[in-house]
Design a protein around this motif. Structure first.
Motif, mmCIF file in Angstrom:
data_model
loop_
_atom_site.group_PDB
_atom_site.id
_atom_site.type_symbol
_atom_site.label_atom_id
_atom_site.label_comp_id
_atom_site.label_asym_id
_atom_site.label_seq_id
_atom_site.Cartn_x
_atom_site.Cartn_y
_atom_site.Cartn_z
ATOM 1 N N UNK A 1 0.793 -1.233 0.000
ATOM 2 C CA UNK A 1 0.000 0.000 0.000
ATOM 3 C C UNK A 1 0.824 1.282 0.000
ATOM 4 N N UNK A 2 1.979 1.250 0.669
ATOM 5 C CA UNK A 2 2.688 2.513 0.906
ATOM 6 C C UNK A 2 3.909 2.709 0.027
ATOM 7 N N UNK A 3 4.235 1.723 -0.797
ATOM 8 C CA UNK A 3 5.434 1.894 -1.617
ATOM 9 C C UNK A 3 5.177 1.704 -3.110
ATOM 10 N N UNK A 4 4.025 1.169 -3.493
ATOM 11 C CA UNK A 4 3.766 0.921 -4.911
ATOM 12 C C UNK A 4 2.510 1.667 -5.359
ATOM 13 N N UNK A 5 2.703 2.553 -6.312
ATOM 14 C CA UNK A 5 1.605 3.367 -6.833
ATOM 15 C C UNK A 5 0.491 2.508 -7.401
ATOM 16 N N UNK A 6 0.849 1.335 -7.921
ATOM 17 C CA UNK A 6 -0.163 0.473 -8.540
ATOM 18 C C UNK A 6 -0.866 -0.424 -7.525
ATOM 19 N N UNK A 7 -0.420 -0.381 -6.272
ATOM 20 C CA UNK A 7 -1.032 -1.263 -5.273
ATOM 21 C C UNK A 7 -1.672 -0.470 -4.138
ATOM 22 N N UNK A 8 -2.091 0.769 -4.441
ATOM 23 C CA UNK A 8 -2.650 1.621 -3.393
ATOM 24 C C UNK A 8 -3.910 1.015 -2.776
ATOM 25 N N UNK A 9 -4.181 1.474 -1.579
ATOM 26 C CA UNK A 9 -5.423 1.132 -0.897
ATOM 27 C C UNK A 9 -6.595 1.493 -1.815
ATOM 28 N N UNK A 10 -7.573 0.589 -1.936
ATOM 29 C CA UNK A 10 -8.708 0.878 -2.818
ATOM 30 C C UNK A 10 -9.929 1.271 -2.002
ATOM 31 N N UNK A 11 -10.586 2.310 -2.444
ATOM 32 C CA UNK A 11 -11.829 2.701 -1.773
ATOM 33 C C UNK A 11 -12.948 2.557 -2.786
ATOM 34 N N UNK A 12 -13.888 1.661 -2.483
ATOM 35 C CA UNK A 12 -14.988 1.387 -3.411
ATOM 36 C C UNK A 12 -16.289 1.858 -2.787
ATOM 37 N N UNK A 13 -17.316 1.767 -3.575
ATOM 38 C CA UNK A 13 -18.639 2.079 -3.040
ATOM 39 C C UNK A 13 -18.958 1.061 -1.959
ATOM 40 N N UNK A 14 -19.621 1.538 -0.924
ATOM 41 C CA UNK A 14 -19.980 0.620 0.148
ATOM 42 C C UNK A 14 -21.016 -0.373 -0.324
ATOM 43 N N UNK A 15 -20.787 -1.638 0.023
ATOM 44 C CA UNK A 15 -21.682 -2.683 -0.441
ATOM 45 C C UNK A 15 -23.075 -2.541 0.181
ATOM 46 N N UNK A 16 -23.104 -2.361 1.512
ATOM 47 C CA UNK A 16 -24.417 -2.388 2.150
ATOM 48 C C UNK A 16 -25.105 -1.018 2.233
ATOM 49 N N UNK A 17 -24.559 -0.018 1.551
ATOM 50 C CA UNK A 17 -25.214 1.288 1.588
ATOM 51 C C UNK A 17 -26.018 1.532 0.310
ATOM 52 N N UNK A 18 -25.524 0.973 -0.786
ATOM 53 C CA UNK A 18 -26.140 1.033 -2.120
ATOM 54 C C UNK A 18 -27.307 2.017 -2.272
#
Lengths: 139, 433
Positions: free
Chosen positions: B411-428
């Protein structure tokens, strides 16, 4: 009690206040200095005593390296905050939860982007970090 | 006063920072070759069925049955998160001794404070706030006592909130009476047994022994611990590590290898890794050990293991010389017809470059003038590991290297492996904006 280092959170807050004014005039200019002997073979450069290092975006956008993380947005869920698919968030964990700031939060065990509400009591989110910048690639 | 700051279940915590869905659930981290469990968080330790250091294939069922999430080790991430913690600690004192990847001594000598307890909590909160990692803080007049205070801070976290200060005689005695002799930092299993045999079960009882006895039976090292426990500091504060005496690497292959050629490529790759470290600390190695073995855990395979140590003609840090030597060594110990699991190299007899003596035929080389190695290191530093490499390393790394199946993103050293933030599943979009 003495704390020899300045608390990192306080430091970031000070820097955040130093913004460029909208009129085009500059706010407080950061002091930058880069002394180097002149490299000209003929006349020494008149700029010798005025050289500064070029802008380093990481230095400008990341005020507290040890508390800063990046995250990539997937999907168009956060369009209301001007955040689009593929954007990268710069998140500073050391900043305080000030109302109205965008934040990466956790709701029901999942990451989500929220604007911190005025009344924090009763709202069910865990703050992960404050979003300081959104990096957006322009097509 | 000295503080020992130690991250709670460091590897597992690093994984959990980026996985809020796993907060409060059991998490374990597997060793480099996914062989066994090397780290477990509080929740996983509470499950008595999960034995540490057991080969994973034996306990995979227990792990899945108990909903334990397991990760392959992600040392890139742990190393970077550790760096952040240490940097934060350096804002609390100019004297920080990084003791291991997840613990550091922080010296408060010369600092004024009104409450060490408050300062300890401030450290704990700041580290958590900055990095998301929970730490325990033990403060005491000596290193050994600080280590003990840290242990107490963890054991009684529900009372002291992960901060324990030993700053009075009363607290010191109480802590010593609580601590079992084998809990004391620096007292190994052998000495602990011997002490228990003569009726010494707690740290307190140990400090009541006469100094002569300790010196006679446990050497000066024991006396140091004895003094430290009694509140007299005698283990110095180091800010720089000693240069390493031996540098080794050995990793299991992704699949069993029979062919000498490919084993040799792996061996050359490891030589490249260790010689990089050797040059970074400006040293040379006198001895090279190469070892090779089959899979001990396999009942079907014929077993073979062999090790060889060679003395180099002159101590060296030259990747190419050492690869050549390793190749010769490997040819001596390799036997065809076996399915090999691991090859390893170990450099020892490590001395500073300027101590290398010449022999009858050669003057000692000037390592800082070796343009080939300097350029080699400079290119790899700038453009990434193995951008340039010896041809003996070959290009089949992906074929023998172990693929870490369950490694988390860097997460902290590779630009291509950053933390992903997606739409919340149960909030839809149920909340109707």
């Amino acid at each position: 009690m003495t704390h020899l280092g300045i608390p990192s959170s306080a430091l970031s807050n000070i820097f955040l206040q130093m913004k460029t004014l909208s009129s085009g005039k500059l706010g407080k200019i950061q002091k930058r200095h880069n002394p180097e002997p002149s490299r000209q073979t003929g006349f020494p450069s008149a700029a010798t005593h005025y050289t500064e290092p070029p802008i380093d975006l990481h230095k400008e956008l990341v005020l507290n390296r040890d508390a800063t993380f990046f995250a990539r947005i997937e999907g168009d869920e956060f369009k209301e905050y001007d955040i689009q698919d593929g954007d990268v968030l710069i998140i500073d964990r050391s900043l305080s939860a000030v109302s109205n700031r965008l934040a990466l939060t956790i709701v029901d065990g999942e990451f989500t982007v929220l604007r911190i509400p005025k009344k924090q009591v009763g709202s069910e989110f865990i703050l992960w970090g404050i979003i300081t910048y959104i990096i957006h690639y322009v097509q | 006063m000295i503080a020992l700051v130690d991250c709670n279940s460091f590897y597992a915590s690093c994984e959990q920072v980026f996985r809020p869905d796993l907060w409060g659930t059991p998490v374990v981290v597997l060793s480099n070759n996914d062989g066994c469990v090397i780290a477990a968080n509080k929740e996983a330790k509470a499950l008595s069925e999960i034995p540490m250091f057991e080969p994973v294939f034996k306990i995979k069922k227990q792990l899945t049955d108990n909903n334990v999430t397991f990760f392959s080790s992600n040392y890139t991430l742990y190393g970077e998160m550790s760096q952040r913690v240490m940097n934060v600690l350096k804002t609390f004192s100019p004297q920080v001794e990084i003791y291991s990847i997840d613990e550091a001594f922080v010296d408060f000598a010369g600092m004024k404070y009104s409450s060490l307890e408050d300062y300890g909590h401030c450290i704990r909160k700041t580290v958590y706030r900055s990095t998301g990692l929970p730490v325990g803080v033990g403060v005491a007049p000596t290193k050994v006592l600080a280590k003990l205070a840290n242990k107490i801070s963890k054991k009684f976290a529900h009372i002291n909130n992960n901060v324990c200060v030993i700053d009075t005689e009363e607290k010191r005695i109480k802590a010593l009476k609580w601590a079992k002799i084998n809990d004391v930092w620096g007292i190994g299993g052998k000495h602990a047994k011997r002490l228990q045999n003569i009726g010494v079960f707690t740290a307190y009882e140990f400090t009541q022994l006469p100094e002569e006895w300790v010196r006679k039976n446990m050497t000066v090292v024991g006396v140091r611990i004895w003094n430290e426990l009694r509140g007299t500091s005698c283990i110095e504060f180091k800010t720089l590590p000693k240069p390493r005496k031996g540098i080794a690497t050995a990793k299991s292959f992704g699949k069993k290898l029979e062919d000498l050629g490919m084993i040799m490529e792996a061996c050359s790759y490891y030589i490249s890794e260790v010689t990089e470290i050797l040059r970074a600390q400006k040293s040379c190695a006198t001895y090279l050990q190469v070892f090779l073995h089959t899979n001990y855990f396999s009942d079907r395979d014929k077993q073979y293991s062999k090790s060889i140590t060679i003395t180099l003609a002159m101590p060296t840090c030259d990747t190419f010389v050492l690869i050549y030597e390793a190749k010769k060594a490997l040819e001596l110990i390799y036997k065809p017809g076996y399915r090999y699991k691991k090859v390893g190299v170990c450099l020892s007899g490590i001395i500073p470059q300027e101590y290398v003596q010449g022999n009858l035929f050669h003057a000692p080389p000037k390592w800082n003038k070796n343009e080939l190695l300097k350029t080699f290191d400079a290119i790899n530093k700038k453009y990434g590991k193995s951008t340039v490499f010896s041809a003996l390393v070959g290009t089949r790394v992906k074929e023998w290297e172990l693929i870490k199946e369950d490694r988390s993103p860097r997460y902290t050293t590779q630009w291509k492996e950053l933390l992903k933030v997606k739409a919340k599943k149960n909030l839809q979009k149920t909340e109707g904006f």
